[in-house]
Design a protein around this motif. Structure first.
Motif, PDB file in Angstrom:
ATOM      1  N   ASP A   1       0.844  -1.201   0.000  1.00  0.00           N
ATOM      2  CA  ASP A   1       0.000   0.000   0.000  1.00  0.00           C
ATOM      3  C   ASP A   1       0.876   1.246   0.000  1.00  0.00           C
ATOM      4  O   ASP A   1       2.024   1.224   0.434  1.00  0.00           O
ATOM      5  N   GLU A   2       0.331   2.327  -0.520  1.00  0.00           N
ATOM      6  CA  GLU A   2       1.075   3.585  -0.632  1.00  0.00           C
ATOM      7  C   GLU A   2       0.093   4.749  -0.615  1.00  0.00           C
ATOM      8  O   GLU A   2      -1.083   4.610  -0.980  1.00  0.00           O
ATOM      9  N   LEU A   3       0.575   5.901  -0.174  1.00  0.00           N
ATOM     10  CA  LEU A   3      -0.240   7.113  -0.193  1.00  0.00           C
ATOM     11  C   LEU A   3      -0.235   7.716  -1.591  1.00  0.00           C
ATOM     12  O   LEU A   3       0.780   7.692  -2.295  1.00  0.00           O
ATOM     13  N   VAL A   4      -1.384   8.252  -1.996  1.00  0.00           N
ATOM     14  CA  VAL A   4      -1.479   9.016  -3.243  1.00  0.00           C
ATOM     15  C   VAL A   4      -2.093  10.372  -2.913  1.00  0.00           C
ATOM     16  O   VAL A   4      -2.905  10.499  -1.986  1.00  0.00           O
ATOM     17  N   HIS A   5      -1.692  11.387  -3.653  1.00  0.00           N
ATOM     18  CA  HIS A   5      -2.159  12.756  -3.413  1.00  0.00           C
ATOM     19  C   HIS A   5      -2.650  13.357  -4.729  1.00  0.00           C
ATOM     20  O   HIS A   5      -2.083  13.086  -5.789  1.00  0.00           O
ATOM     21  N   TRP A   6      -3.679  14.176  -4.652  1.00  0.00           N
ATOM     22  CA  TRP A   6      -4.196  14.840  -5.840  1.00  0.00           C
ATOM     23  C   TRP A   6      -4.961  16.096  -5.428  1.00  0.00           C
ATOM     24  O   TRP A   6      -5.217  16.329  -4.244  1.00  0.00           O
ATOM     25  N   THR A   7      -5.303  16.913  -6.401  1.00  0.00           N
ATOM     26  CA  THR A   7      -6.079  18.132  -6.180  1.00  0.00           C
ATOM     27  C   THR A   7      -7.421  17.988  -6.869  1.00  0.00           C
ATOM     28  O   THR A   7      -7.494  17.589  -8.035  1.00  0.00           O
TER      29      THR A   7
ATOM     30  N   LYS B   1     -12.170  21.633  -7.440  1.00  0.00           N
ATOM     31  CA  LYS B   1     -12.392  22.879  -6.699  1.00  0.00           C
ATOM     32  C   LYS B   1     -11.127  23.379  -6.018  1.00  0.00           C
ATOM     33  O   LYS B   1     -11.160  24.345  -5.263  1.00  0.00           O
ATOM     34  N   GLY B   2     -10.015  22.724  -6.285  1.00  0.00           N
ATOM     35  CA  GLY B   2      -8.736  23.174  -5.743  1.00  0.00           C
ATOM     36  C   GLY B   2      -8.409  22.646  -4.361  1.00  0.00           C
ATOM     37  O   GLY B   2      -7.468  23.130  -3.721  1.00  0.00           O
ATOM     38  N   ASN B   3      -9.147  21.653  -3.891  1.00  0.00           N
ATOM     39  CA  ASN B   3      -8.877  21.078  -2.578  1.00  0.00           C
ATOM     40  C   ASN B   3      -7.856  19.945  -2.680  1.00  0.00           C
ATOM     41  O   ASN B   3      -7.921  19.131  -3.598  1.00  0.00           O
ATOM     42  N   SER B   4      -6.951  19.900  -1.739  1.00  0.00           N
ATOM     43  CA  SER B   4      -5.962  18.825  -1.700  1.00  0.00           C
ATOM     44  C   SER B   4      -6.555  17.612  -1.001  1.00  0.00           C
ATOM     45  O   SER B   4      -7.293  17.751  -0.025  1.00  0.00           O
TER      46      SER B   4
ATOM     47  N   GLU C   1      -9.878   9.698 -11.428  1.00  0.00           N
ATOM     48  CA  GLU C   1      -9.346  10.249 -12.682  1.00  0.00           C
ATOM     49  C   GLU C   1      -7.830  10.428 -12.595  1.00  0.00           C
ATOM     50  O   GLU C   1      -7.110  10.222 -13.577  1.00  0.00           O
ATOM     51  N   ASN C   2      -7.350  10.814 -11.422  1.00  0.00           N
ATOM     52  CA  ASN C   2      -5.908  10.970 -11.231  1.00  0.00           C
ATOM     53  C   ASN C   2      -5.196   9.631 -11.396  1.00  0.00           C
ATOM     54  O   ASN C   2      -4.151   9.542 -12.061  1.00  0.00           O
ATOM     55  N   LEU C   3      -5.762   8.570 -10.826  1.00  0.00           N
ATOM     56  CA  LEU C   3      -5.130   7.254 -10.928  1.00  0.00           C
ATOM     57  C   LEU C   3      -5.230   6.682 -12.337  1.00  0.00           C
ATOM     58  O   LEU C   3      -4.353   5.927 -12.772  1.00  0.00           O
TER      59      LEU C   3
END
Length: 294
Positions: free
Chosen positions: A179-185, A188-191, A272-274
């Motif tokens: 497992d791993e952390l993923v980050h995206w915006t 609406k510009g929220n992290s 969508e990011n993934l």
């Protein structure tokens, strides 16, 4: 007569991120000091000492180190017969890194004006249920991660730890996962943050179907072990990862009155990011939510 003790302090002592149509919970009382001289109360990150008669100003006994580094501190009750803490004595604090999700232990004293000192931080879930021998500086701690089931370790200084158990050796016979952390915006510009679980035999040259499981915020579970077992309504992540699925658990931050729209904003943008990764099969994606998340 009521005497407010926290007037003018720049922090909240109730859940800063509470996003449901209800009153937020407090972070709570950590400990009392000897002779009830003061009480230790938690904010989101740090520990504060309040003197009940109001004769002294409240003190941030972790010196703002927690908020500065996004580490959440708490005290221990290491002896059931001792119900309070000595202000002058050295004490251990549990520590949780809200960014990396690491757990560990720091040391300080309540009367200290210095930063707490790091003893150990590891990419595990543990250090919260520390137990101490009655008459010796010997401790046992339970640690786990997604790839390692909970085991007991013995230590006297936390730098050297002896493993005392070996649970679930049969796991070696199965295709487990990582497992791993993923980050995206979000649009609406929220992290936001989530966890992506992959099969142990993951091959980036293949395409994998993906299941998205959502319930409020789940990224703090990065280092939790998930045994393959029936659940009342949750998705059993390890079962599906072992059988060749990706599993994605996105955090959701809700806007009052718009729980469904908030879920769509965070879940869909995370997916969508993934999907930008060639190994995600974008036409084979399922979702499961439950309770407030569902």
């Amino acid at each position: 007569q009521t005497l407010p003790l926290h007037t003018g302090l720049p922090v909240s002592f109730v859940d800063e991120e509470f996003d449901m149509p209800d009153f937020p919970n407090s972070y709570g009382i950590a400990s009392w000091t000897d002779k009830d001289e003061s009480v230790i109360i938690k904010d989101r990150y740090d520990l504060w000492e309040f003197f009940l008669n109001g004769s002294k100003k409240p003190r941030n006994i972790t010196n703002g180190f927690g908020r500065k580094h996004k580490i959440t501190f708490d005290t221990y009750e290491l002896d059931k017969d001792i119900k309070s803490l000595n202000r002058k004595s050295s004490i251990y604090l549990s520590a949780f890194d809200n960014t990396s999700k690491a757990n560990g232990i720091f040391r300080t004293s309540i009367q200290s004006d210095s930063d707490p000192v790091k003893i150990q931080m590891e990419n595990v879930w543990g250090y919260r249920s520390l137990q101490k021998a009655k008459n010796a500086e010997e401790y046992i701690v339970v640690k786990e991660s997604y790839t390692d089931s909970p085991n007991i370790f013995a230590t006297s200084d936390f730098s050297q730890q002896q493993k005392l158990s070996n649970t679930n050796p049969q796991q070696q016979q199965y295709n487990w996962g990582t497992d791993e952390l993923v980050h995206w915006t979000t649009p609406k510009g929220n992290s936001s943050t989530g966890i992506l679980y992959k099969p142990e035999d993951f091959d980036p040259n293949k395409k994998y179907p993906m299941i998205v499981y959502f319930y409020e915020k789940l990224s703090d579970n990065l280092n939790r072990y998930v045994a393959p077992a029936p659940t009342p309504s949750r998705l059993n992540i390890s079962y599906f990862v072992s059988n060749g699925y990706l599993v994605f658990t996105p955090d959701i931050s809700y806007t009052d009155g718009l729980p469904g729209e908030s879920a769509m904003e965070y879940i869909n943008s995370g997916v969508e990011n993934l999907k930008k990764n060639a190994w995600v099969d974008g036409i084979k994606i399922g979702i499961q939510g439950q309770s407030w998340g569902g």
